[in-house]
Design an enzyme around this catalytic site. Structure first.
Site, short mmCIF file in Angstrom:
data_model
loop_
_atom_site.label_atom_id
_atom_site.label_comp_id
_atom_site.label_asym_id
_atom_site.label_seq_id
_atom_site.Cartn_x
_atom_site.Cartn_y
_atom_site.Cartn_z
CD GLU A 44 -4.35 -121.02 -41.10
OE1 GLU A 44 -3.62 -120.21 -40.51
OE2 GLU A 44 -4.83 -120.80 -42.22
CB CYS B 120 -1.65 -121.73 -32.69
SG CYS B 120 -3.42 -121.60 -32.90
P1 NAD Z 1 3.45 -130.76 -34.95
O1 NAD Z 1 3.91 -129.98 -36.12
O2 NAD Z 1 4.48 -131.47 -34.13
O3 NAD Z 1 2.44 -131.92 -35.42
C1 NAD Z 1 1.32 -131.60 -36.23
C2 NAD Z 1 0.98 -132.84 -37.06
O4 NAD Z 1 2.05 -133.09 -37.98
C3 NAD Z 1 0.82 -134.10 -36.22
O5 NAD Z 1 -0.22 -134.89 -36.75
C4 NAD Z 1 2.16 -134.78 -36.38
O6 NAD Z 1 2.13 -136.17 -36.19
C5 NAD Z 1 2.51 -134.43 -37.81
N1 NAD Z 1 3.94 -134.46 -38.08
C6 NAD Z 1 4.97 -134.28 -37.21
N2 NAD Z 1 6.15 -134.39 -37.86
C7 NAD Z 1 5.87 -134.63 -39.16
C8 NAD Z 1 6.65 -134.82 -40.32
N3 NAD Z 1 7.98 -134.79 -40.28
N4 NAD Z 1 6.02 -135.02 -41.49
C9 NAD Z 1 4.67 -135.04 -41.55
N5 NAD Z 1 3.87 -134.88 -40.48
C10 NAD Z 1 4.46 -134.66 -39.30
O7 NAD Z 1 2.55 -129.81 -34.07
P2 NAD Z 1 1.83 -130.09 -32.68
O8 NAD Z 1 2.87 -130.16 -31.60
O9 NAD Z 1 0.87 -131.21 -32.80
O10 NAD Z 1 0.98 -128.75 -32.53
C11 NAD Z 1 1.55 -127.56 -32.09
C12 NAD Z 1 1.88 -126.65 -33.24
O11 NAD Z 1 0.74 -126.42 -34.03
C13 NAD Z 1 2.34 -125.27 -32.76
O12 NAD Z 1 3.39 -124.83 -33.57
C14 NAD Z 1 1.10 -124.41 -32.95
O13 NAD Z 1 1.36 -123.04 -33.10
C15 NAD Z 1 0.52 -125.01 -34.19
N6 NAD Z 1 -0.91 -124.74 -34.29
C16 NAD Z 1 -1.31 -123.75 -35.13
C17 NAD Z 1 -2.66 -123.43 -35.23
C18 NAD Z 1 -3.13 -122.34 -36.16
O14 NAD Z 1 -4.33 -122.26 -36.41
N7 NAD Z 1 -2.24 -121.51 -36.66
C19 NAD Z 1 -3.59 -124.13 -34.47
C20 NAD Z 1 -3.15 -125.14 -33.63
C21 NAD Z 1 -1.79 -125.44 -33.55
#
Ligand code: NAD
Length: 543
Positions: free
Chosen positions: A293, A327
């Protein structure tokens, strides 16, 4: 073995506490916040029942007070990631073979531990580390997480009940096996509940897990892990690690036993991971399940018949609660010319009553954004708007990071429906409004559908039914969660299963049985009770 067909409790949504001035619950929550604020916690890795302190640490600071250290967490190196994978694989057989009602009991107990003895701690850590107001922390870290745990147990039983037809002669049974191997859960910073759900939903169905929470949610993740352990989760079923996300992910994806990923986070990261899985597809023992998601550019579109008060309330709550870092947060709004002035005026007068600051001061509706990176991204966007002749800031536009990463609730009005802030997920308290001519309602709906690559949430506001009907049709694929006369945020487990499509994710609907189905691989067992003894069918006999 169970000599009974057991019924799990009918799930109830956890009641939301309101924390009114003078209430016992308010005083208790404040006390725990203050105690944790004065402490300095050290958070270990949790691998196979061991707490591992690696001495390679990152400091935890509240985003609203970034000079204050409230603890640190110990980061994994590649060997420790491999240890976590091996620990998950070692725990698998015993866990997968445990009676499902025992697995259910563990997570039902976890729900009650959060509802009771751990409630203040999980709320306070969410306020401190993720900068949520008490109410936002309550509905996320307490209520939503409790609901996920209770409802998932119920949905698991509903899934197990689904069985194929049998006859007197042939008994058919479906066994919902967990996936072979282990599952990787990666969670975002913005919801404690999502973090707890991503790992536990998978584990509930009999899988073992390597879980990597976000660096910016580690404090409340630690409470979740403590709760699971106290609830009786066997060692190695969920292994929690943090550190360099790319190194951890690459190490996990290099394992032939990698069976699936349960991801929530940004679209770019998810697409990068999907690509890496594709590149390694030949090494895996099975086709990994990929559930993610991701981002959103969530809309509110108003018809000229919309109620100004309802619409303005939805824009304020939907756009600015938790600083627009949901999100599902409303970030692009389409107003008809005949209503635009009234709506903007109403919002501006309401925004004068909103204060920005630390969540410890319960008067603040808006607190800080999560980290320096988010602050800089929003500051850049605000400066870009200030320099543009296609848009203007009608409210807010201020920012200040001396104490915390504070961005004022900001409203931009643009004359370009494809202006950058109408298309790009900025993930902060910034809403862009585009004003359309009243007679262009249908055209505007088409614009809403084609403006952004995302399709997560959206709302239509109208007091007439025909425009609602048109919006339902023309925006059919523009949002996985669609709201009529309501803000596009605040999905409740068991009531509004959540997820979007297009670039917003695989739409496997967290908080619903569809999601749990991704973590099982059904085995059909056919048993003719008295097997045939002769290969000859009657038609072979001579006339
Ligand atoms: P993010 O993508 O920066 O991080 C999410 C996770 O991925 C973290 O655990 C992070 O450490 C990890 N990560 C970061 N870079 C990575 C890489 N290169 N390889 C593997 N893992 C990596 O997101 P965030 O800032 O924590 O959260 C915000 C984002 O999440 C927004 O885009 C939001 O829309 C989305 N979100 C979506 C939903 C949904 O249900 N659609 C819900 C909550 C958040």
């Amino acid at each position: 073995m169970a000599n009974g067909i057991y019924q799990v409790p009918e799930p109830q949504n956890e009641s939301v506490r309101v924390y009114a001035p003078g209430s016992k619950e308010r005083k208790e929550a404040q006390k725990v916040y203050d105690e944790l604020y004065e402490q300095s916690i050290e958070i270990p890795l949790y691998i196979g029942g061991e707490e591992i302190y690696t001495r390679d640490i990152s400091v935890i600071t509240p985003p609203h007070e970034h000079q204050k250290k409230i603890g640190s967490f110990h980061k994994a190196n590649q060997n420790q990631v491999e240890l976590a994978i091996n620990s998950a694989l070692k725990a698998k057989s015993q866990w997968a073979n445990m009676a499902w009602e025992s697995r259910a009991a563990i997570f039902l107990k976890a729900a009650e531990l959060i509802a009771g003895p751990y409630r203040n701690e999980i709320i306070a850590t969410t306020m401190l580390c993720q900068s949520k107001t008490i109410y936002q922390a309550e509905i996320d870290a307490a209520c939503e997480l409790i609901d996920f745990l209770r409802f998932n147990v119920f949905f698991m039983q509903e899934i197990y009940k689904q069985q194929p037809k049998s006859t007197a002669k042939v008994w058919n049974q479906l066994s919902y096996r967990p996936l072979e191997g282990f599952v990787y859960a990666i969670s975002p910073f913005n919801f404690t509940a999502i973090a707890g759900n991503l790992c536990s939903s998978v584990a509930l169905m009999g899988n073992t897990v390597v879980w990597k929470p976000s660096d910016y949610q580690v404090y409340s993740a630690n409470v979740i892990m403590k709760v699971f352990i106290e609830a009786g989760l066997p060692d190695g079923v969920i292994n929690m690690i943090y550190g360099d996300p790319e190194m951890i992910t690459d190490t996990v994806l290099d394992s032939p036993d990698f069976a699936g990923i349960h991801f929530t986070g940004s679209t770019t990261v998810f697409k990068g991971i999907w690509k890496k899985i594709g590149q390694r597809i030949h090494i895996y023992k099975s086709y990994p399940r990929i559930v993610g998601e991701t981002g959103g550019k969530d809309f509110i579109v108003a018809h000229p018949s919309a109620s100004v008060e309802a619409l303005s309330t939805a824009i304020i709550r939907g756009g600015f609660e938790f600083q627009g870092q949901k999100c599902s947060a409303a970030s692009r709004v389409y107003l008809p010319l005949s209503l635009a002035d009234k709506v903007v005026e109403h919002i501006l007068s309401e925004l004068k009553t909103i204060t920005v600051g630390s969540p410890r001061n319960f008067k603040n509706f808006v607190t800080s954004v999560i980290h320096k990176g988010a602050y800089e991204r929003l500051k850049k966007a605000i400066e870009m708007v200030k320099a543009s002749d296609e848009a203007k800031i009608v409210c807010g536009g201020g920012y200040d990071k001396k104490v915390g990463y504070f961005i004022e609730p900001t409203i931009v009005v643009t004359n370009n429906p494809k202006f950058k802030t109408m298309e790009t997920e900025l993930f902060g308290p910034l809403i862009t409004i585009y004003i359309y001519q009243d007679h262009r309602f249908e055209e505007t709906l088409k614009l809403v559908d084609t403006t952004s690559p995302y399709a997560l949430t959206g709302s239509i506001f109208s007091q007439e039914r025909l425009p609602i009907h048109k919006a339902l049709k023309l925006l059919e694929n523009s949002a996985g969660n669609f709201y009529i006369n309501d803000k596009p945020t605040g999905a409740v487990v068991g009531h509004q299963p959540f997820g979007g499509s297009r670039s917003s994710g695989t739409n496997d609907k967290a908080g619903w049985s569809l999601n749990l189905l991704r973590w099982v691989s059904p085995r059909l067992i056919k048993e003719p009770l008295v097997p045939d003894l002769d290969y000859r069918y009657p038609f072979l006999a001579e006339d």
